[in-house]
Design an enzyme around this catalytic site. Structure first.
Site, PDB file in Angstrom:
ATOM      1  N   LYS A  50      -7.285  -3.563   3.254  1.00  0.00           N
ATOM      2  CA  LYS A  50      -6.081  -3.204   4.016  1.00  0.00           C
ATOM      3  C   LYS A  50      -6.460  -2.898   5.467  1.00  0.00           C
ATOM      4  O   LYS A  50      -5.780  -3.330   6.405  1.00  0.00           O
ATOM      5  CB  LYS A  50      -5.397  -1.989   3.362  1.00  0.00           C
ATOM      6  CG  LYS A  50      -4.668  -2.356   2.090  1.00  0.00           C
ATOM      7  CD  LYS A  50      -4.284  -1.144   1.245  1.00  0.00           C
ATOM      8  CE  LYS A  50      -3.748  -1.646  -0.098  1.00  0.00           C
ATOM      9  NZ  LYS A  50      -3.559  -0.602  -1.099  1.00  0.00           N
ATOM     10  N   GLN A  94      -3.385   5.701  -1.878  1.00  0.00           N
ATOM     11  CA  GLN A  94      -3.972   4.755  -2.837  1.00  0.00           C
ATOM     12  C   GLN A  94      -4.060   5.393  -4.231  1.00  0.00           C
ATOM     13  O   GLN A  94      -4.529   6.516  -4.373  1.00  0.00           O
ATOM     14  CB  GLN A  94      -5.375   4.363  -2.331  1.00  0.00           C
ATOM     15  CG  GLN A  94      -6.072   3.326  -3.156  1.00  0.00           C
ATOM     16  CD  GLN A  94      -5.426   1.946  -3.029  1.00  0.00           C
ATOM     17  OE1 GLN A  94      -5.051   1.524  -1.941  1.00  0.00           O
ATOM     18  NE2 GLN A  94      -5.289   1.258  -4.144  1.00  0.00           N
ATOM     19  N   ASP A 117       4.955   1.717   0.658  1.00  0.00           N
ATOM     20  CA  ASP A 117       4.839   1.119  -0.680  1.00  0.00           C
ATOM     21  C   ASP A 117       6.181   0.948  -1.389  1.00  0.00           C
ATOM     22  O   ASP A 117       6.223   0.381  -2.484  1.00  0.00           O
ATOM     23  CB  ASP A 117       3.977   2.038  -1.563  1.00  0.00           C
ATOM     24  CG  ASP A 117       2.538   1.582  -1.646  1.00  0.00           C
ATOM     25  OD1 ASP A 117       2.294   0.373  -1.502  1.00  0.00           O
ATOM     26  OD2 ASP A 117       1.663   2.440  -1.868  1.00  0.00           O
TER      27      ASP A 117
END
Ligand code: NDP
Length: 283
Positions: A50, A94, A117
């Site tokens: 990322k 995460q 997200d």
């Protein structure tokens, strides 16, 4: 029948290209904060990927690598700081998180305006009601792959095996929005094989290598394997999906490779969300 490859690399490359160009001409530099707690090796790989993609696309990337013993209060404090940080437009925590941290508490504290997200209940609600502001990354990646390869879900029977909040559940919602006739299967589903054989589009997000075998697949079906499983080898590890690729490829019309399928699209969708949250128009 031998299936065509439902590749994720080419559509992802096109999306990254569009993002880079949009950032280049934008007066706002989008910023993404990624928080990793602990040292799960797979998570470290994803976080590094990322970071690299953000840099390539001109997006400000800030990665916070916190120790395994970080308390929930400490993590929530950091998120609150980032909620108020004007250089940061998207925040991602995460998973997996260590046991002392409640994932729901973390999701709830991320500002819906910075929810890269699409996990926050506000954004999930918008998705359910058909007016999303950001999209769930992996499901949206799977849908974009279909679009890129000219595969329509409209009017077709789609089965999603898996009902997690990250993949299965929102994927079914996106398929419904794309006018598929949608079903979900999970660990309590009876006669899974028969249900899978009814599907024109079969999406698999279970987390078990080789779980879907050729006898579970309808001749000519489109098979989208979301699974990413790490298999240890003498010299490291290899990645495999949830579908018995070789055998199913003989029966399906399209099949995703692993790696190089949905996984390749997930980060592209994440960066798109970051641009949306920064108010930058996507190409
Ligand atoms: P979860 O473990 O959260 O969910 C797995 C789902 O599979 C659950 O809904 C579970 O059912 C279902 N399941 C388990 N066993 C069976 C069974 N025997 N029959 C039918 N259904 C079953 O996993 P995720 O959704 O987070 O991830 C799924 C896979 O996708 C993993 O391999 C993961 O690595 C991969 N993944 C890939 C991403 C990408 O970028 N391509 C991103 C995220 C995940 P129940 O709810 O009843 O327990």
């Amino acid at each position: 029948m031998t299936a065509k490859i439902l590749d994720g690399k080419a559509p992802a490359a096109r999306i990254f290209d569009g993002i880079r160009k949009a950032v280049e001409v934008s007066p706002v530099r989008p910023g993404l904060a990624v928080i990793q707690v602990g040292v799960d090796p797979a998570s470290s790989v994803y976080v590094n990927m990322k970071e690299r993609r953000c840099v390539e696309c001109g997006i400000l990337s800030r990665v916070y690598r916190l120790p395994q013993e970080t308390t929930q209060a400490e993590l929530l404090d950091l998120i609150r700081q980032l909620n108020g940080d004007s250089a940061i437009h998207g925040i991602l925590v995460q998973s997996p998180l260590p046991g002392q941290i409640d994932e729901h508490a973390v999701i709830d504290v991320i500002s819906p305006d910075k929810d890269a997200d699409c996990f926050h209940p506000y954004n999930v609600g918008r998705l359910v009601s058909g007016n999303p502001s950001v999209l769930p990354c992996t499901p949206a990646g799977a849908m974009q792959m279909l679009k890129y390869h000219g595969i329509s879900a409209a009017g077709r029977r789609a089965l999603v095996v898996g009902r997690s909040n990250i993949v299965g559940k929102p994927l079914g919602l996106l398929l419904l929005a794309a006018n598929a006739t949608v079903g979900w299967a999970h660990s309590q589903t009876r006669d899974l094989g028969a249900l899978c054989r009814e599907a024109d589009l079969l999406f698999v997000a279970v987390g078990k290598p080789g779980f879907v075998t050729a006898d579970m697949v309808r001749e000519g079906a489109v098979v989208v394997d979301v699974g990413i499983n790490r298999i240890a080898q003498a010299d490291g590890y290899t990645l495999v999906g949830d579908v018995d690729y070789q055998a199913v490829a003989e029966k399906a019309s399209w099949i995703t490779p692993v790696p190089g399928g949905v996984g390749a699209m997930t980060i592209a969708m994440l960066l798109e969300n970051c641009l949306r949250l920064a108010g930058i128009r996507l190409p």
